[in-house]
Design a protein around this motif. Structure first.
Motif, short mmCIF file in Angstrom:
data_model
loop_
_atom_site.label_atom_id
_atom_site.label_comp_id
_atom_site.label_asym_id
_atom_site.label_seq_id
_atom_site.Cartn_x
_atom_site.Cartn_y
_atom_site.Cartn_z
N LEU A 157 23.66 31.27 -10.88
CA LEU A 157 22.41 31.16 -11.63
C LEU A 157 21.23 31.66 -10.79
O LEU A 157 20.34 32.35 -11.30
CB LEU A 157 22.17 29.72 -12.07
N TRP A 158 21.24 31.35 -9.50
CA TRP A 158 20.19 31.82 -8.61
C TRP A 158 20.23 33.34 -8.49
O TRP A 158 19.19 34.01 -8.54
CB TRP A 158 20.34 31.15 -7.25
N LEU A 159 21.42 33.90 -8.36
CA LEU A 159 21.55 35.35 -8.30
C LEU A 159 21.00 35.98 -9.57
O LEU A 159 20.26 36.96 -9.53
CB LEU A 159 23.01 35.75 -8.09
N ALA A 160 21.34 35.41 -10.71
CA ALA A 160 20.85 35.94 -11.99
C ALA A 160 19.33 35.88 -12.06
O ALA A 160 18.68 36.83 -12.51
CB ALA A 160 21.48 35.17 -13.15
N ALA A 161 18.75 34.78 -11.61
CA ALA A 161 17.28 34.65 -11.61
C ALA A 161 16.64 35.70 -10.71
O ALA A 161 15.62 36.30 -11.08
CB ALA A 161 16.88 33.25 -11.16
N ARG A 162 17.26 35.95 -9.56
CA ARG A 162 16.73 36.97 -8.65
C ARG A 162 16.83 38.36 -9.25
O ARG A 162 15.92 39.18 -9.10
CB ARG A 162 17.47 36.90 -7.32
N ILE A 163 17.93 38.63 -9.93
CA ILE A 163 18.09 39.94 -10.59
C ILE A 163 17.03 40.11 -11.67
O ILE A 163 16.38 41.16 -11.75
CB ILE A 163 19.52 40.07 -11.18
N GLU A 164 16.83 39.09 -12.49
CA GLU A 164 15.82 39.19 -13.55
C GLU A 164 14.43 39.33 -12.97
O GLU A 164 13.59 40.04 -13.52
CB GLU A 164 15.91 37.98 -14.48
N HIS A 165 14.18 38.69 -11.84
CA HIS A 165 12.89 38.85 -11.16
C HIS A 165 12.69 40.31 -10.78
O HIS A 165 11.63 40.88 -11.02
CB HIS A 165 12.87 37.95 -9.92
N ARG A 166 13.72 40.91 -10.19
CA ARG A 166 13.63 42.32 -9.78
C ARG A 166 13.47 43.26 -10.97
O ARG A 166 12.84 44.30 -10.86
CB ARG A 166 14.89 42.73 -9.01
N LEU A 167 14.04 42.87 -12.10
CA LEU A 167 13.94 43.72 -13.30
C LEU A 167 12.67 43.45 -14.10
O LEU A 167 12.46 44.05 -15.15
CB LEU A 167 15.18 43.50 -14.19
N GLY A 168 11.83 42.53 -13.60
CA GLY A 168 10.56 42.27 -14.27
C GLY A 168 10.69 41.48 -15.56
O GLY A 168 9.97 41.75 -16.52
N GLN A 169 11.60 40.52 -15.58
CA GLN A 169 11.85 39.71 -16.77
C GLN A 169 11.50 38.24 -16.51
O GLN A 169 12.39 37.40 -16.33
CB GLN A 169 13.32 39.84 -17.21
N PRO A 170 10.21 37.88 -16.49
CA PRO A 170 9.83 36.52 -16.12
C PRO A 170 10.34 35.45 -17.10
O PRO A 170 10.68 34.34 -16.67
CB PRO A 170 8.31 36.55 -16.08
N ARG A 171 10.41 35.76 -18.38
CA ARG A 171 10.89 34.77 -19.35
C ARG A 171 12.35 34.42 -19.10
O ARG A 171 12.72 33.25 -19.05
CB ARG A 171 10.72 35.29 -20.79
N GLU A 228 14.07 30.84 -17.79
CA GLU A 228 15.18 30.18 -18.49
C GLU A 228 16.32 29.88 -17.52
O GLU A 228 16.90 28.80 -17.56
CB GLU A 228 15.68 31.05 -19.64
N LEU A 229 16.62 30.83 -16.67
CA LEU A 229 17.67 30.62 -15.67
C LEU A 229 17.27 29.53 -14.68
O LEU A 229 18.09 28.70 -14.28
CB LEU A 229 17.99 31.92 -14.94
N GLY A 230 16.01 29.51 -14.31
CA GLY A 230 15.51 28.46 -13.43
C GLY A 230 15.62 27.09 -14.05
O GLY A 230 15.96 26.11 -13.37
N GLN A 231 15.35 26.99 -15.33
CA GLN A 231 15.49 25.71 -16.03
C GLN A 231 16.94 25.25 -16.02
O GLN A 231 17.22 24.07 -15.78
CB GLN A 231 14.97 25.83 -17.46
N GLN A 232 17.84 26.17 -16.27
CA GLN A 232 19.27 25.83 -16.20
C GLN A 232 19.66 25.37 -14.81
O GLN A 232 20.37 24.38 -14.64
CB GLN A 232 20.13 27.05 -16.54
N LEU A 233 19.19 26.09 -13.83
CA LEU A 233 19.49 25.77 -12.43
C LEU A 233 18.99 24.38 -12.07
O LEU A 233 19.73 23.57 -11.50
CB LEU A 233 18.87 26.84 -11.53
N ARG A 234 17.76 24.08 -12.43
CA ARG A 234 17.19 22.76 -12.12
C ARG A 234 17.89 21.65 -12.90
O ARG A 234 18.07 20.55 -12.38
CB ARG A 234 15.69 22.75 -12.42
N ARG A 235 18.27 21.93 -14.13
CA ARG A 235 18.94 20.91 -14.95
C ARG A 235 20.36 20.63 -14.46
O ARG A 235 20.77 19.49 -14.35
CB ARG A 235 18.96 21.37 -16.42
N ARG A 236 21.10 21.68 -14.15
CA ARG A 236 22.51 21.52 -13.80
C ARG A 236 22.74 21.22 -12.32
O ARG A 236 23.72 20.56 -11.97
CB ARG A 236 23.29 22.77 -14.20
N PHE A 237 21.87 21.75 -11.46
CA PHE A 237 22.06 21.62 -10.01
C PHE A 237 20.73 21.25 -9.34
O PHE A 237 20.23 21.99 -8.49
CB PHE A 237 22.61 22.92 -9.43
N PRO A 238 20.16 20.11 -9.72
CA PRO A 238 18.80 19.78 -9.25
C PRO A 238 18.68 19.60 -7.73
O PRO A 238 17.60 19.83 -7.18
CB PRO A 238 18.48 18.48 -9.98
#
Length: 67
Positions: free
Chosen positions: A24-38, A42-52
């Protein structure tokens, strides 16, 4: 190639039994690099919910996308 990385990490993260804090962290970093903040949020919310308590969730909170 971020588009290719996005494709593969999405395949992993769509199966909740195999998705991890790291994937999930890797996916968030990829989306950050691709300029996809939304999507990144969403990935950050999943990350915090599942692996706080994970270090990946803490890194997300700090905004350490480029480290």
């Amino acid at each position: 190639d971020y588009e290719r990385a996005r494709f593969y990490v999405r395949k992993v993260n769509t199966v909740s039994e195999i998705a991890t804090a790291q994937s999930l962290w890797l996916a968030a970093r990829i989306e950050h690099r691709l300029g996809q903040p939304r999507v990144r949020q969403e990935l950050g919310q999943q990350l915090r919910r599942r692996f706080p308590e994970s270090r990946e969730a803490a890194a997300f909170e700090r905004g350490n996308f480029d480290e």
